[in-house]
Enzyme design. Structure first.
Site, mmCIF file in Angstrom:
data_model
loop_
_atom_site.group_PDB
_atom_site.id
_atom_site.type_symbol
_atom_site.label_atom_id
_atom_site.label_comp_id
_atom_site.label_asym_id
_atom_site.label_seq_id
_atom_site.Cartn_x
_atom_site.Cartn_y
_atom_site.Cartn_z
ATOM 1 N N ILE A 218 40.436 42.748 39.060
ATOM 2 C CA ILE A 218 40.313 44.317 39.235
ATOM 3 C C ILE A 218 39.838 44.364 40.792
ATOM 4 C CG2 ILE A 218 40.104 45.030 37.216
ATOM 5 C CD1 ILE A 218 36.998 45.456 37.732
ATOM 6 N N HIS A 219 39.890 43.213 41.631
ATOM 7 C CA HIS A 219 39.771 43.161 42.977
ATOM 8 C C HIS A 219 40.767 42.581 43.945
ATOM 9 C CE1 HIS A 219 35.892 42.704 40.848
ATOM 10 N NE2 HIS A 219 35.474 43.686 41.736
ATOM 11 N N GLY A 220 42.215 42.726 43.326
ATOM 12 C CA GLY A 220 43.101 42.334 44.112
ATOM 13 C C GLY A 220 43.310 40.919 43.894
#
Lengths: 335, 335
Positions: A218-220
């Site tokens: 969920i952080h790229g």
């Protein structure tokens, strides 16, 4: 792509200020910290639940602060841990003398900064327990569960811990139940396209047209493998199948279920997928309790979705069902 | 881009099926119609509020069905009006003998199909009134308000009408109050990028990098003019300025305010913008009542946002503040 900002370096501050202005009835800013707290906090004699992490995941984390859920959220820059100093200041502002539980997704930056704050608070006589969320099945094999990342399952762990603290459980019990909730929570996700940071014109990663990434972060972070983009019924089979592989041995056959959109995958798409997901889950002999279909832990405007099961038993169900009121959600479970 | 679907021609049916499965506690499907109704409907002796339009705008329209809001929503294909036959069947299923109000955004397809259904129902002795929503200031000049489109302001008109019907007002009064809510509602929007239909690979329109479109539509219509992409404070000034130009003469200085994301413009961006919007509104001497910052009327994964004012007076405020419970929102206003 992120289009609305002023100075990209001030994005977080602008965001916190706007958030608090929009939700003055439920939250206020922690003085001198990048953190928000429930307008009722601190509550004397109650265990305080403090959550947090980088921003860019709304409603995680600040949208989950309120009665029956978190007492406060410490807010880092986008996809970046808040500093130990911010966590410390927030803890001092919200602890009510009965101890504190920190809960957040298992990422090295957060582990380090919350860990340093925990040591400092302990040295001042505040009893702090840390419960890491490790729900992402794609990020490590089952025998290394403690190495897994935390993604959308955050919400269920926070909800159980928040309800336990709210009903007045002592610190040991809140910690035990939060750990149990994490042990019973599993998430699997897919990505169709990356997100773009404020002020940047290129996404953090790209997915080729017609492909998808399995096991998103969920952080790229891109997924752990790529495949053809699947039609909704096959995508449902992939997601449900992965979660069924890891049913906890003491599960009683009822799951709370969250089908989470990452940002630009919209409600209509999630409902289409939920049709097939719910059919498969029921066909596997499971009962679905209080399904959540929507955006709960996002990643800016990333395209993708994740499926989470919280495997319930009687004690988890009671805490899951307890009401909560936060800026992002009014939690009411019909029985 | 829309990534999750099975057969694109079955998108709407899959969506309705998944939606009803996710929200069985509050809604059910209208038998033999592409429509959903409150699980409490029909209510004998109560005016029924029926809303609707094309799909792709969640939570509009089906997410707004429930106690205190709409009795039913008729659901067309993406960005396409439902047929007169569907509206007729829905009306027969939910009317409770006290008359019916149809309310929807002012688009020719919806006007035609709801209009045909209205004639058919009237011929069968059901009293139907139609209240068009015309909140979009960019779509026609103030002296042609009746030609304007309906966009995010839908929500406020539905909310007022639904609360009036719920408290037991007679048909004339529900109609009067819905019209008054529409007269007091104005919206202005901007777009940063178009949305893509299921099964298509190209968006309905494109916005060049670094540009934005003023006066978006919610069906992939581009704006009425283009300009440079503005930083958040200037964007706030543009939106607030446009709405202040059209303050109704009888406004008492309080506005309910909605800052709405169109799909891939995320909560964090909306909070950044709300910081500047709220400062400007307050500086103009207005009081903001119960601000909504989030996704209320979307356009698939379109990038953009809109700002809506509902100019309140005492009677509108009472209806605005009344509680409601739908799949998409539990409406609780703290006083």
């Amino acid at each position: 792509m992120t289009h609305i900002y002023n100075d990209p370096r001030g994005f977080k501050e602008d965001m916190i200020e706007g958030f608090v202005r929009a939700h003055r009835d439920r939250v206020r800013r922690v003085p001198n910290a990048s953190a928000v707290m429930s307008s009722r906090a601190p509550v004397k004699g109650k265990v305080a639940l403090i959550i947090g992490g980088g921003s860019g995941h709304y409603p995680a984390f600040c949208g989950l602060v309120g009665e029956g859920l978190a007492d406060a959220a410490v807010i880092g820059d986008i996809f970046t841990s808040p500093s130990a100093e911010q966590v410390y200041r927030c803890t001092k502002a919200v602890e009510g003398g009965a101890g504190v539980v920190y809960s957040f997704g298992n990422y090295s930056g957060d582990v380090m900064h919350f860990g340093l704050a925990e040591m400092r608070c302990e040295s001042e006589g505040i009893d702090v327990r840390t419960v890491l969320v490790t729900d992402d099945v794609a990020s490590a094999p089952p025998e290394q569960r403690e190495d897994r990342r935390g993604i959308a399952g955050d919400l269920y762990v926070f909800k159980v811990a928040g309800a336990s603290a709210h009903r007045g459980d002592p610190l040991d019990e809140v910690e035990r139940l939060a750990r149990k909730a994490n042990d019973h929570t599993r998430t699997v996700g897919v990505a169709f396209g990356g997100c773009t940071l404020p002020g940047k014109s290129e996404p953090l990663f790209r997915v080729d047209p017609g492909r998808m990434e399995f096991g998103l972060g969920i952080h790229g972070e891109p997924g752990v493998s790529t495949s053809e983009l699947l039609p909704a019924p096959e995508l449902a089979r992939l997601l449900v199948g992965k979660l069924l592989e890891e049913a906890p041995p003491d599960a009683d056959g009822t799951v709370a279920l969250m089908l989470n959109g990452l940002g630009s995958t919209k409600y209509e798409e999630l409902f289409v997928l939920y049709r097939y997901v719910s059919e498969l889950v029921e066909r596997a002999g499971l009962r679905i309790h209080h399904p959540l279909v929507g955006e709960y832990v996002t990643s800016l405007d990333m395209a993708g979705c994740s499926l989470t099961f919280l495997w319930l038993d009687e004690e988890l169900r009671e805490l899951h069902d307890a009401p909560a009121r936060t800026p992002a959600m009014i939690w009411e479970v019909k029985r």
